[in-house]
Design an enzyme around this catalytic site. Sequence first.
Site, PDB file in Angstrom:
ATOM      1  N   CYS A  69      55.448  30.510  37.853  1.00 13.80           N
ATOM      2  CA  CYS A  69      54.866  31.296  36.765  1.00 13.80           C
ATOM      3  C   CYS A  69      55.849  32.419  36.421  1.00 13.80           C
ATOM      4  O   CYS A  69      56.826  32.639  37.144  1.00 13.80           O
ATOM      5  CB  CYS A  69      53.538  31.898  37.230  1.00 13.80           C
ATOM      6  SG  CYS A  69      53.775  32.966  38.666  1.00 13.80           S
ATOM      7  N   HIS A 129      44.791  38.337  52.388  1.00 16.49           N
ATOM      8  CA  HIS A 129      45.903  38.010  51.476  1.00 16.49           C
ATOM      9  C   HIS A 129      46.611  39.305  51.057  1.00 16.49           C
ATOM     10  O   HIS A 129      45.960  40.312  50.774  1.00 16.49           O
ATOM     11  CB  HIS A 129      45.336  37.275  50.258  1.00 16.49           C
ATOM     12  CG  HIS A 129      46.387  36.697  49.356  1.00 16.49           C
ATOM     13  ND1 HIS A 129      47.146  37.479  48.512  1.00 16.49           N
ATOM     14  CD2 HIS A 129      46.816  35.434  49.168  1.00 16.49           C
ATOM     15  CE1 HIS A 129      47.982  36.703  47.838  1.00 16.49           C
ATOM     16  NE2 HIS A 129      47.806  35.452  48.227  1.00 16.49           N
ATOM     17  N   GLU A 148      47.970  40.289  48.353  1.00 12.47           N
ATOM     18  CA  GLU A 148      47.568  40.883  47.074  1.00 12.47           C
ATOM     19  C   GLU A 148      46.237  41.628  47.212  1.00 12.47           C
ATOM     20  O   GLU A 148      46.070  42.740  46.696  1.00 12.47           O
ATOM     21  CB  GLU A 148      47.446  39.798  45.992  1.00 12.47           C
ATOM     22  CG  GLU A 148      47.053  40.382  44.645  1.00 12.47           C
ATOM     23  CD  GLU A 148      46.625  39.318  43.646  1.00 12.47           C
ATOM     24  OE1 GLU A 148      47.295  38.272  43.549  1.00 12.47           O
ATOM     25  OE2 GLU A 148      45.616  39.547  42.950  1.00 12.47           O
ATOM     26  N   CYS A 184      44.780  35.666  36.558  1.00 10.78           N
ATOM     27  CA  CYS A 184      45.949  35.766  35.677  1.00 10.78           C
ATOM     28  C   CYS A 184      46.083  34.519  34.810  1.00 10.78           C
ATOM     29  O   CYS A 184      45.564  33.447  35.147  1.00 10.78           O
ATOM     30  CB  CYS A 184      47.213  36.008  36.487  1.00 10.78           C
ATOM     31  SG  CYS A 184      47.875  34.534  37.224  1.00 10.78           S
TER      32      CYS A 184
HETATM   33  S1  SF4 Z   1      49.535  37.207  39.376  1.00 12.40           S
HETATM   34 FE1  SF4 Z   1      49.698  35.239  38.355  1.00 12.40          FE
HETATM   35  S2  SF4 Z   1      51.520  35.427  37.051  1.00 12.40           S
HETATM   36 FE2  SF4 Z   1      51.599  37.071  38.579  1.00 12.40          FE
HETATM   37  S3  SF4 Z   1      52.792  36.213  40.266  1.00 12.40           S
HETATM   38 FE3  SF4 Z   1      50.654  35.862  40.773  1.00 12.40          FE
HETATM   39  S4  SF4 Z   1      50.254  33.772  39.981  1.00 12.40           S
HETATM   40 FE4  SF4 Z   1      52.150  34.507  39.010  1.00 12.40          FE
END
Ligand code: SF4
Length: 425
Positions: free
Chosen positions: A68, A187, A189, A296
């Site tokens: 991506c 995770h 994130e 996203c």
């Molecule tokens: S948030 Fe979406 S666009 Fe950004 S790195 Fe992760 S998968 Fe890719």
Amino acid sequence: MSAPTASPSPAPAKTRRVNVRTPEVMERVQAEVETHYRSVLVENLRKAGGVLTVGHTTIRLARDFGFCYGVERAIDLAYAARRVFADRKVYLLGEIIHNPEVNRQLQEMGIISIPISEHEAKLSTLDPDDVVIVPAFGAETRLMNIISERGCSVVDTTCGDVMSVWKRVRGYAKQGFTSIIHGKAEHEETRATSSRAMGDAGDGHFLVVLTLDDVDYVCDYIRKGGNREEFLQRFGKSVSKGFDPDKHLTRVGVANQTTMLKSETEELQRRVQKAVEDRDGAEVAKQNFQVFDTICGATQERQDSLFDMLRKPLDVLLVVGGYNSSNTTHLVEIGEKELPTFFIRTAECLKSFSDIVHFDLHLKAEKTSYSNKLAGNDPVVVGVTAGASCPNNLVEDTIIRVFELRGTPKAEVMAEAERVAAPVE
Ligand code: SF4
């Protein structure tokens, strides 16, 4: 559910972010990235509409798959950091993205990955000369603070879509709302997002939920309260420090890890909203509930493309990607509801069609399986897709491997792909 340790942490102090994206550097970086990850076969297949038939084997590629924009940017920046700081130590917080092949490549370039369990200890020993790359998922505020205190240079590859989620949960905290985050608490994130959900003053709250069972439990609590101790035991460290379900579920805002399954996230949003409405009535609920869909665009496109591909007949689906990649995992979940689906890391997992090494999401482990469909001589249609962290060269290797195991040599596959991709005269 295991989870982030959530000590109050104010917004990061000023970090020494450096811009490594100068035109001269990027020109060389892009050439290098292409050599590592490009695939002529995949490009030809895309030109040909994503379908390639040779002999009794047809490969059908999803419309959107693989790298991506956020991942491409993160990789470019990591390569650029190595080039710009050729004589300095360059560290990476964990993995740049969840793909073992890409991470191996960075290690070979001399970028030192700091495992998650060692982040705090290792960062505390760094010098101002050291460079730290923040991965595409971002990093917790307490880690950013340590990096700032040590005076290191930072190459921040955090994806803009992740930063949008941070903006949202910070806003919730500012207004006194608890963030209910749909995601995997462990995770990277979600850990980074949770730390922002505590707000700039560090006094906000969050609760991370993963399954719809978790959501139903929380919704029951919102409606009629419950056993506080049991709640805290169930969610363990998936809540902010000092979280009290009797106080902190009054005003809630929903957000999500960017790579979750869209349908499940929407269901979670509906259920939480309904629970708040049942408790407060529809009018008051407007003051006590907020939602913002933070899946996203790239994740959504890959999921939608797979749904489209599944509308046509397929015998088997191969999903290529890192086993710890959230968005890839959701592609596997979508696939396995419809047809035999194998989640493979690389083409090497296809040792033979009676010896397919693949990741079982339910066992959370690799296992070996047999595919009747692929092993026979009957015509077969194989769907192929890949997560946002999977480079095209790994998709190419997989396609070639399927053809080779079914008796078609690579040269023949490449030639046919070139032929079907050529413009019609
Ligand atoms: S948030 Fe979406 S666009 Fe950004 S790195 Fe992760 S998968 Fe890719």
